[in-house]
Design a protein around this motif. Structure first.
Motif, PDB file in Angstrom:
ATOM      1  N   ARG A  42     -30.860   9.090 -22.056  1.00 58.41           N
ATOM      2  CA  ARG A  42     -31.262  10.292 -22.783  1.00 58.41           C
ATOM      3  C   ARG A  42     -30.361  10.542 -23.974  1.00 58.41           C
ATOM      4  N   ALA A  43     -29.082  10.173 -23.824  1.00 60.23           N
ATOM      5  CA  ALA A  43     -28.141  10.415 -24.926  1.00 60.23           C
ATOM      6  C   ALA A  43     -28.381   9.478 -26.088  1.00 60.23           C
ATOM      7  N   CYS A  44     -28.941   8.335 -25.839  1.00 56.43           N
ATOM      8  CA  CYS A  44     -29.086   7.350 -26.897  1.00 56.43           C
ATOM      9  C   CYS A  44     -30.030   7.852 -27.980  1.00 56.43           C
ATOM     10  N   PRO A  45     -29.560   7.903 -29.224  1.00 57.38           N
ATOM     11  CA  PRO A  45     -30.394   8.463 -30.288  1.00 57.38           C
ATOM     12  C   PRO A  45     -31.602   7.589 -30.625  1.00 57.38           C
ATOM     13  N   ILE A  46     -31.579   6.334 -30.243  1.00 51.00           N
ATOM     14  CA  ILE A  46     -32.736   5.501 -30.594  1.00 51.00           C
ATOM     15  C   ILE A  46     -33.391   4.911 -29.377  1.00 51.00           C
ATOM     16  N   ASP A  47     -33.120   5.484 -28.244  1.00 49.22           N
ATOM     17  CA  ASP A  47     -33.818   5.113 -27.012  1.00 49.22           C
ATOM     18  C   ASP A  47     -33.837   3.616 -26.753  1.00 49.22           C
ATOM     19  N   CYS A  48     -32.678   3.018 -26.721  1.00 45.90           N
ATOM     20  CA  CYS A  48     -32.749   1.576 -26.457  1.00 45.90           C
ATOM     21  C   CYS A  48     -32.371   1.236 -25.027  1.00 45.90           C
ATOM     22  N   ILE A  49     -31.998   2.235 -24.237  1.00 49.15           N
ATOM     23  CA  ILE A  49     -31.667   1.931 -22.837  1.00 49.15           C
ATOM     24  C   ILE A  49     -32.885   2.240 -21.966  1.00 49.15           C
ATOM     25  N   GLU A  50     -33.243   1.297 -21.110  1.00 46.95           N
ATOM     26  CA  GLU A  50     -34.307   1.536 -20.136  1.00 46.95           C
ATOM     27  C   GLU A  50     -33.811   1.054 -18.787  1.00 46.95           C
ATOM     28  N   MET A  51     -34.135   1.818 -17.747  1.00 50.60           N
ATOM     29  CA  MET A  51     -33.684   1.351 -16.424  1.00 50.60           C
ATOM     30  C   MET A  51     -34.734   1.634 -15.387  1.00 50.60           C
ATOM     31  N   GLU A  52     -34.677   0.838 -14.325  1.00 49.20           N
ATOM     32  CA  GLU A  52     -35.641   0.993 -13.260  1.00 49.20           C
ATOM     33  C   GLU A  52     -34.948   0.668 -11.949  1.00 49.20           C
ATOM     34  N   ALA A  53     -35.085   1.573 -10.965  1.00 51.89           N
ATOM     35  CA  ALA A  53     -34.475   1.319  -9.662  1.00 51.89           C
ATOM     36  C   ALA A  53     -35.279   2.074  -8.607  1.00 51.89           C
ATOM     37  N   VAL A  54     -35.276   1.525  -7.416  1.00 51.71           N
ATOM     38  CA  VAL A  54     -35.988   2.178  -6.304  1.00 51.71           C
ATOM     39  C   VAL A  54     -34.938   2.792  -5.396  1.00 51.71           C
TER      40      VAL A  54
END
Ligand code: SF4
Ligand code: SF4
Lengths: 181, 397
Positions: free
Chosen positions: A71-83
């Motif tokens: 959320r902090a990233c200004p250009i939305d380059c982090i994506e994560m997925e976990a169960v």
């Protein structure tokens, strides 16, 4: 070489060209004997300051998949997925798109667990653009400890349930016994 | 100058000992009963050319590596470092790459001239190289007009360069070729006149004989020290040789910042490498000439000591009266050959050092320097040396 018509100028031209050539040769000779200042790059590297902002690294065991960094990233380059399995996480991906990332370090500060950092590695070379979507996970799925913890927790739960069930059974049997009496 | 003509120049093949062609004689002795004379002659000639070609490519490869190392260290970097120890095999890797490159000829180029030009350049330099003496008793061709022959052959390459420039049908190449022609015409004169000074002192044009004449003073009787006009003549010769071989600061024919690559802009692969081999072989020959006529040739204290210790004659009359190879003299010849090689490469090193020191001069400056400075100074040197020698003879008898 000046355009001089006088005999004096002619001699001076010769003198100047010989002298300047010798001076130049002296300088290049000195350079030639000095140790080269270049660094043989892939084999040797220049020292990198500790706070250099290079490729990120993630302490995956600590991460709680809270998405604060994304959320902090200004250009939305982090994506994560976990169960989620109760308290434990089963990781599927945690990608950082280095085609977009501008190495601003804004993702590092909000992390509640202090587990995403910027490393000192700067050379990121690939043959294909898609490979710049870099996965920071050091392992997929669950950590061994997490699995053990989960098993323990499950075992405990099972034991509790079994105990509970047994207790009920005991009560039941007592009741039966009581009934019997 | 076609390769066939170069073959003819090489007919002497590997001559060993003065006057005799030991190689051809050996061939006749071994195979004369089975093959006609012309076949043996051709075989000897082809072997000679192959050896000279091998020598040229070895020299070119080593010089390219040396050039890159010298350039690197002068600019405070290392130069090639990966292929072999300090990159000494880099030239072989480059050679393989050049051989495997696509052979391209521009569509509008004059195909025949375009293909002929590199061959001509190489043939001329192979012919010139034949005059290089390997050791006092081992040479390809013992030419009495040695210096004359080398200078004539190495200016032959200019025709090849002009041909390449014209045939490529590109403005850059034509500019390069024009500059080359103008430059060589301008510098041929001081080159020849400056060489005249030691030739006058030596009294011979033969490289082997000139070298022999400098063996006095325990191997230090170099022409350089025999006459006060020798040092300026050497400097003038060296400058003119730089211009002859198109080396910086006179590399106008291939001035890469102005003319892409000058006359070889359109060349690639193996044809391009021919021009390069020519350049380095010409540098080597010019340095060898300087070494022979100014810096003592084979002679040095070490050569003198080896000569005293092992004996000088490679061929002696045996007990039976036939000439025999004197194995004991081989170390002396090896030392002498190495001495000349080291001196020649010292000259090449000096050329490289100058290349990475001086910026390129302008076209008009090249012409001014050639016509207004070098030519008159060389003439002054020649006349002065002649007067000095004449005076010495008059005074000392
Ligand atoms: S460094 Fe900046 S741009 Fe890169 S992931 Fe972190 S917040 Fe986003
Ligand atoms: S902010 Fe930290 S804990 Fe939260 S998801 Fe990002 S790395 Fe993990």
């Amino acid at each position: 070489m000046q355009q001089t018509e006088t005999a004096q100028g002619y001699v001076k031209n010769i003198w100047d060209s010989v002298k300047t050539t010798l001076v130049g040769m002296k300088i290049t000779w000195r350079y030639m004997l000095q140790k080269p200042i270049t660094v043989q790059y892939p084999d040797e590297r220049m020292p990198i300051p500790d706070r250099y902002r290079g490729i990120h690294y993630l302490e995956q065991e600590k991460c709680i998949n809270c998405l604060a960094c994304a959320r902090a990233c200004p250009i939305d380059c982090i994506e994560m997925e976990a169960v989620r399995h109760g308290k434990e996480l089963e990781w599927i991906s945690f990608t950082l798109d280095y085609q977009k990332c501008m190495f601003c370090e804004l993702c590092v500060y909000p992390c509640p667990k202090d587990c995403i950092h910027m490393g000192t590695e700067y050379a990121f070379v690939t043959f294909d653009r898609s490979e710049f979507k870099h996965d920071l996970l050091s392992f997929k799925g669950m950590a061994r400890e997490a699995r053990i913890r989960m098993k323990e927790a499950e075992a405990k739960k099972a034991a509790k349930e079994a105990a509970k069930a047994a207790g009920v059974k005991v009560e039941d049997s007592k009741a039966e016994e009581g009934d019997g009496e | 100058m076609t390769p066939a003509l170069a073959l003819a120049q090489q007919s002497a093949a590997v001559e060993v000992g003065s006057g005799s062609n030991a190689f051809l004689e050996g061939l006749v002795a071994a195979l004369g009963a089975y093959l006609p004379m012309w076949a043996l002659w051709l075989g000897a000639a082809v072997t000679g050319v192959a050896i000279v070609m091998g020598l040229i490519s070895l020299i070119a490869m080593f010089s390219v590596w040396l050039e890159r190392k010298v350039a690197g260290h002068i600019q405070c970097r290392y130069g090639p470092m990966y292929v072999g120890w300090h990159g000494w095999l880099q030239s072989i890797a480059d050679g393989v790459k050049l051989l495997l490159k696509e052979d391209m000829i521009p569509r509008d180029a004059d195909r025949v001239l375009f293909m002929l030009a590199p061959a001509l350049v190489l043939a001329a330099i192979v012919a010139a190289m034949a005059a290089y003496p390997l050791a006092p008793g081992v040479f390809f061709a013992d030419i009495d007009l040695g210096v004359f022959f080398v200078i004539a052959m190495s200016s032959m390459t200019t025709i090849g360069v002009v041909m390449a420039g014209w045939a490529s049908n590109s403005k850059w190449t034509v500019f390069g070729a024009m500059r080359e022609a103008a430059q060589v015409v301008a510098y041929e004169i001081p080159l020849g006149v400056a060489l005249l000074v030691p030739v006058m002192v030596a009294g011979t044009l033969n490289m082997r004989e000139a070298s022999e004449m400098q063996s006095g003073w325990y191997g230090m009787g170099w022409f350089m020290f025999k006459n006060p006009f020798m040092l300026p003549a050497f400097v003038l010769y060296f400058i003119a040789a730089l211009a002859e071989t198109k080396r910086a600061p006179f590399d106008l024919p291939e001035a890469e910042s102005e003319l892409v690559a000058g006359f070889m802009t359109e060349y690639s692969g193996i044809r391009w490498s021919f021009f390069f081999m020519e350049e380095y072989a010409a540098m080597f020959l010019m340095s060898a000439l300087a070494a022979v006529f100014f810096l003592g040739g084979f002679e040095s204290p070490l050569t003198w000591a080896a000569g005293e210790f092992f004996g000088r004659e490679l061929f002696v009359k045996g007990a039976s009266g036939a000439t025999e190879l004197n194995l004991q003299a081989i170390p002396y010849h090896a030392v002498a050959g190495l001495t000349l090689l080291v001196k020649s490469f010292a000259g090449i090193f000096l050329m490289m050092w100058l290349r990475w020191t001086l910026p390129r001069v302008r076209v008009d400056q090249v012409m001014t320097m050639g016509y207004k400075y070098l030519t008159p100074l060389a003439l002054v040197c020649a006349i002065g040396a002649a007067l000095w020698e004449a005076g010495k003879q008059a005074l000392l008898g």
